[in-house]
Design a protein around this motif. Structure first.
Motif, PDB file in Angstrom:
ATOM      1  N   THR A   1       0.934  -1.308   0.244  1.00 41.56           N
ATOM      2  CA  THR A   1      -0.036  -0.095   0.021  1.00 41.56           C
ATOM      3  C   THR A   1       0.890   1.119  -0.124  1.00 41.56           C
ATOM      4  OG1 THR A   1      -1.846  -1.105   1.389  1.00 41.56           O
ATOM      5  CG2 THR A   1      -1.864   1.252   1.095  1.00 41.56           C
TER       6      THR A   1
ATOM      7  N   GLU B   1      -0.277  -6.562   5.499  1.00 39.17           N
ATOM      8  CA  GLU B   1       0.970  -6.204   5.392  1.00 39.17           C
ATOM      9  C   GLU B   1       1.567  -6.415   6.930  1.00 39.17           C
ATOM     10  OE1 GLU B   1       2.002  -2.905   2.784  1.00 39.17           O
ATOM     11  OE2 GLU B   1       0.080  -2.826   2.065  1.00 39.17           O
TER      12      GLU B   1
ATOM     13  N   LEU C   1      -2.429   0.714   8.367  1.00 38.83           N
ATOM     14  CA  LEU C   1      -2.084  -0.308   7.511  1.00 38.83           C
ATOM     15  C   LEU C   1      -2.966  -1.419   7.436  1.00 38.83           C
ATOM     16  CD1 LEU C   1       0.760  -0.826   5.997  1.00 38.83           C
ATOM     17  CD2 LEU C   1       1.187  -2.405   8.007  1.00 38.83           C
TER      18      LEU C   1
ATOM     19  N   LEU D   1       5.665  -4.640   6.710  1.00 46.19           N
ATOM     20  CA  LEU D   1       6.064  -4.040   7.801  1.00 46.19           C
ATOM     21  C   LEU D   1       7.120  -4.528   8.621  1.00 46.19           C
ATOM     22  CD1 LEU D   1       5.414  -1.913   9.956  1.00 46.19           C
ATOM     23  CD2 LEU D   1       3.780  -3.575  11.304  1.00 46.19           C
TER      24      LEU D   1
ATOM     25  N   VAL E   1       3.180   2.765   3.194  1.00 43.17           N
ATOM     26  CA  VAL E   1       2.557   3.117   4.555  1.00 43.17           C
ATOM     27  C   VAL E   1       3.337   2.249   5.536  1.00 43.17           C
ATOM     28  CG1 VAL E   1       0.419   3.216   5.998  1.00 43.17           C
ATOM     29  CG2 VAL E   1       0.282   3.526   3.647  1.00 43.17           C
ATOM     30  N   ALA E   2       3.681   1.313   5.375  1.00 45.82           N
ATOM     31  CA  ALA E   2       4.484   0.254   6.414  1.00 45.82           C
ATOM     32  C   ALA E   2       5.485   0.953   6.890  1.00 45.82           C
ATOM     33  CB  ALA E   2       4.658  -1.049   5.553  1.00 45.82           C
TER      34      ALA E   2
END
Length: 286
Positions: free
Chosen positions: A167, A243, A239, A248, A200-201
């Motif tokens: 993402t 992920e 998140l 992550l 985003v991670a």
């Protein structure tokens, strides 16, 4: 600053090579003045103004807020921002009891989700870029063995994650507790310098690792960070949970690597980072 109307500077907060930051007032409003120098000064101010115009409507009231742009003068390299009340979140998290810390971590995740808003997309992960960035940096001899072990762990993870769903979003870009202030239940973000499309991670990992190093918490760890912190920030749904076991953990590893490069001379933060890396390596063995 004489060319900026209603300007009153009162206290220097940072004097740097490429920017100066002052506290003061803009008219009757408490404000922060950022004065950038160098060839990109005008672009930085214009980009900050544009990004704040995008996110402020989502972060203008309630428990999730951002400092507003009061004036932007790209021609002068100056941007005037509203004051963010309260201390930096770094210290608040470090001093919080377990329940309050969990609530703060979840609220920080909610702040990031509000900042992103609708600006997200699905992509294919290319982890090699992030490892290349780390390999380009000099490794301190004292920590060469530990960082080699960490890189040897990250490389097969990168191979497994190549092309995995990721993402991407227009994130804060420097999402750490030092860039959030907290007062009376309100979390206010600062230090926006433009639009940054990133996984985003990566932002979540940066926040977790920063908080681990600057405010270590008792209790079990998972993936090198406090298990309770990880659970709390994931509960914010900033998140996708899919992920939590893919991108992550990889980014937590890269953040730990980078933080040790920065903190290796600091007696306390260096040792905390080394222990977090050992915890991360042990987690990967299980």
């Amino acid at each position: 600053m004489a060319q900026v109307p209603f300007c009153r500077l009162e206290e220097p907060l940072k004097i740097g090579d490429n920017s100066h930051v002052f506290a003061g007032h803009y008219g009757d409003v408490r404000a922060v003045y950022k004065w950038f120098q160098g060839p990109r000064a005008a672009d930085i101010v214009a980009d900050s103004q544009s990004e704040l115009a995008e996110v402020t409507p989502r972060l203008s009231s309630g428990p999730l807020q951002i400092n507003r742009c009061l004036l932007a003068r790209p021609d002068l390299g100056v941007v005037v921002l509203s004051h963010a009340p309260g201390p930096r979140l770094t210290g608040v998290i470090a001093d919080a009891d377990p329940d309050h810390r969990a609530a703060l971590m979840q609220q920080a995740g909610a702040w990031l989700a509000a900042y992103i808003g609708p600006r997200h997309r699905s992509g294919s992960f290319g982890p090699g870029y992030w490892l290349k960035q780390l390999r380009a940096r000099a490794v301190p001899p004292l920590d060469e063995g530990l960082l080699t072990a960490l890189m040897d762990t990250l490389m097969p993870m990168a191979q497994d994650l190549q092309g995995a769903p990721v993402t991407q979003a227009a994130t804060h870009g420097d999402f750490a507790a030092i860039n959030l202030h907290y007062a009376d239940g309100v979390m206010t973000g600062v230090d926006v310098q433009g639009t940054a499309w990133l996984p985003v991670a990566r932002d979540i990992a940066k926040f977790l690792v920063w908080s681990t190093i600057h405010g270590p918490a008792p209790g079990p760890s998972l993936c090198g960070v406090p298990r309770a912190d990880l659970a709390a920030i994931l509960a914010s749904k900033a998140l996708p949970l899919s992920e939590a076991e893919t991108t992550l953990p990889f980014f937590i590893g890269t953040q730990l690597y980078g933080r040790l490069l920065e903190n290796h001379r600091h007696s306390t933060r260096g040792d905390i980072t080394r222990q977090a890396i050992l915890n991360y390596l042990e987690w990967r063995k299980t």
